[in-house]
Design a protein around this motif. Structure first.
Motif, PDB file in Angstrom:
ATOM      1  N   ASP A   1      -4.316   7.228  -6.607  1.00 32.86           N
ATOM      2  CA  ASP A   1      -5.129   7.239  -5.521  1.00 32.86           C
ATOM      3  C   ASP A   1      -5.146   6.051  -4.449  1.00 32.86           C
ATOM      4  OD1 ASP A   1      -6.760   4.845  -6.088  1.00 32.86           O
ATOM      5  OD2 ASP A   1      -8.551   6.224  -7.417  1.00 32.86           O
ATOM      6  N   ARG A   2      -5.610   5.832  -3.036  1.00 37.33           N
ATOM      7  CA  ARG A   2      -5.858   4.995  -2.161  1.00 37.33           C
ATOM      8  C   ARG A   2      -6.051   3.678  -3.026  1.00 37.33           C
ATOM      9  NH1 ARG A   2      -9.951   7.249   2.528  1.00 37.33           N
ATOM     10  NH2 ARG A   2      -7.822   8.863   2.042  1.00 37.33           N
ATOM     11  N   ASP A   3      -6.315   3.632  -3.807  1.00 42.17           N
ATOM     12  CA  ASP A   3      -7.989   1.951  -4.177  1.00 42.17           C
ATOM     13  C   ASP A   3      -6.067   1.646  -5.249  1.00 42.17           C
ATOM     14  OD1 ASP A   3      -9.450   2.066  -2.115  1.00 42.17           O
ATOM     15  OD2 ASP A   3     -10.657   3.292  -3.777  1.00 42.17           O
ATOM     16  N   GLY A   4      -5.269   2.238  -5.906  1.00 38.23           N
ATOM     17  CA  GLY A   4      -4.379   2.018  -6.747  1.00 38.23           C
ATOM     18  C   GLY A   4      -5.426   2.096  -8.195  1.00 38.23           C
TER      19      GLY A   4
ATOM     20  N   GLY B   1       0.811  -1.343  -0.465  1.00 37.04           N
ATOM     21  CA  GLY B   1       0.092  -0.358  -0.050  1.00 37.04           C
ATOM     22  C   GLY B   1       0.712   1.322  -0.328  1.00 37.04           C
ATOM     23  N   ALA B   2       2.497   1.231  -0.124  1.00 32.20           N
ATOM     24  CA  ALA B   2       2.903   2.129  -0.050  1.00 32.20           C
ATOM     25  C   ALA B   2       2.806   3.176  -1.487  1.00 32.20           C
ATOM     26  CB  ALA B   2       4.457   1.835   0.335  1.00 32.20           C
ATOM     27  N   PHE B   3       3.472   4.103  -1.677  1.00 34.79           N
ATOM     28  CA  PHE B   3       3.304   5.032  -2.901  1.00 34.79           C
ATOM     29  C   PHE B   3       4.414   6.074  -2.982  1.00 34.79           C
ATOM     30  CE2 PHE B   3      -1.502   5.399  -0.918  1.00 34.79           C
ATOM     31  CZ  PHE B   3      -1.961   5.162  -2.235  1.00 34.79           C
TER      32      PHE B   3
ATOM     33  N   GLY C   1      -7.026  12.587   0.136  1.00 38.23           N
ATOM     34  CA  GLY C   1      -7.166  12.628   1.336  1.00 38.23           C
ATOM     35  C   GLY C   1      -8.539  12.584   1.562  1.00 38.23           C
ATOM     36  N   ARG C   2      -9.622  13.176   1.042  1.00 42.55           N
ATOM     37  CA  ARG C   2     -11.381  12.923   1.389  1.00 42.55           C
ATOM     38  C   ARG C   2     -11.441  11.733   0.420  1.00 42.55           C
ATOM     39  NH1 ARG C   2     -11.810  18.868  -1.251  1.00 42.55           N
ATOM     40  NH2 ARG C   2     -13.774  17.785  -1.635  1.00 42.55           N
ATOM     41  N   GLY C   3     -11.372  11.555   0.103  1.00 45.30           N
ATOM     42  CA  GLY C   3     -11.401   9.908  -0.858  1.00 45.30           C
ATOM     43  C   GLY C   3     -11.237   9.855  -1.723  1.00 45.30           C
ATOM     44  N   LEU C   4     -11.344  10.982  -2.932  1.00 46.89           N
ATOM     45  CA  LEU C   4     -12.037  10.987  -3.986  1.00 46.89           C
ATOM     46  C   LEU C   4     -11.323  10.406  -4.672  1.00 46.89           C
ATOM     47  CD1 LEU C   4     -13.264  14.210  -2.767  1.00 46.89           C
ATOM     48  CD2 LEU C   4     -12.634  14.724  -5.052  1.00 46.89           C
ATOM     49  N   ALA C   5     -11.362  10.051  -5.856  1.00 48.63           N
ATOM     50  CA  ALA C   5     -10.522   9.060  -6.500  1.00 48.63           C
ATOM     51  C   ALA C   5      -9.753   9.598  -7.480  1.00 48.63           C
ATOM     52  CB  ALA C   5     -11.813   7.865  -7.561  1.00 48.63           C
ATOM     53  N   ALA C   6      -9.218   9.370  -8.662  1.00 50.26           N
ATOM     54  CA  ALA C   6      -7.962   9.277  -8.712  1.00 50.26           C
ATOM     55  C   ALA C   6      -8.659  10.063 -10.523  1.00 50.26           C
ATOM     56  CB  ALA C   6      -6.580   7.762  -9.623  1.00 50.26           C
TER      57      ALA C   6
ATOM     58  N   GLY D   1      -1.656   6.387   2.859  1.00 49.77           N
ATOM     59  CA  GLY D   1      -2.674   5.938   2.445  1.00 49.77           C
ATOM     60  C   GLY D   1      -4.077   7.191   1.825  1.00 49.77           C
ATOM     61  N   ALA D   2      -2.774   8.179   1.180  1.00 50.01           N
ATOM     62  CA  ALA D   2      -3.947   8.896   0.810  1.00 50.01           C
ATOM     63  C   ALA D   2      -3.941   8.918  -0.986  1.00 50.01           C
ATOM     64  CB  ALA D   2      -3.836  10.307   0.594  1.00 50.01           C
TER      65      ALA D   2
END
Length: 224
Positions: A87-90, A13-15, A59-64, A36-37
């Motif tokens: 984004d956080r989901d790849g 999960g690293a970026f 950070g607000r959870g928006l998708a790429a 995490g973002a």
């Protein structure tokens, strides 16, 4: 002027972002990451604020794709910007403005995206993605560097590069790897040299930040 690879490590999960340019100190302006973002590469005629704004949206959870849309809609000069977001989901998204310099292109892969401008040829970003995905290196950092090396082998920039950098965030608040070559006759070779020096020490420096009582010897005079 710049070619970069932005990725999320599916194992941890690293970026991470690896980048090189004919301009001085390219990672200081182009590489933006938040644990995490997600990650944002902001390049071409660079507006570093887009990276900062992009991380806020991630950070607000928006998708790429939502982040790209928001950044472009709010940017005064979108034609001059080139962006890559993971984004956080790849999920990934890219953008190239109409005034992107020279030969330019982007390429997307699973949880990774490459972008470049003033390239020797338009195949460089795809070569970066392919080299990153094909890498069997033990660490995320090494796989990112293999992607950069693949782009250089495919032609890289049209002119000589002067700077390079590689940064990674994991599950702590700081960049666990942050290597920069701000100006050098052979920045990729120098970045690789630094990476070889850094990786064996990475875990020790991380431990020092989390719990100095558990940290290994500092290895300096007077340390007992």
């Amino acid at each position: 002027m710049t070619f970069s690879l932005t990725a999320r490590d599916p194992l941890t999960g690293a970026f991470g972002i690896v980048v090189s340019s004919s301009s001085i100190a390219v990672p200081a302006r182009c590489a933006h990451l938040a644990p995490g973002a997600g990650a944002v590469a902001s390049q071409n005629v660079t507006n570093p604020a887009l990276g900062i704004r992009g991380l806020s949206l991630l950070g607000r959870g928006l998708a790429a794709k939502q982040v790209i849309a928001g950044l472009v809609a709010a940017e005064r000069f979108p034609a001059y910007r080139q962006l890559a977001v993971v984004d956080r989901d790849g999920e990934v998204a890219t953008f190239e403005g109409a005034a992107t310099l020279g030969v330019h292109n982007v390429a997307e892969g699973p949880a990774c995206a490459a972008a470049g401008n003033l390239l020797a040829n338009p195949d460089v970003p795809a070569a970066m993605v392919a080299a990153y995905e094909a890498s069997t290196a033990a660490t995320f950092e090494q796989r990112l560097f293999d992607g950069l090396r693949g782009g250089a082998a495919a032609g890289g920039e049209a002119g000589p590069v002067r700077s390079a950098g590689l940064a990674v965030v994991e599950d702590v608040e700081w960049r666990v790897t942050d290597l920069r070559v701000d100006d050098h006759d052979a920045p990729l070779a120098e970045l690789e040299r630094l990476l070889v020096l850094w990786l064996p020490q990475k875990a020790g420096y991380r431990t020092r930040g989390i719990d100095p009582t558990a940290a290994p010897s500092y290895g300096v005079p007077g340390d007992e």
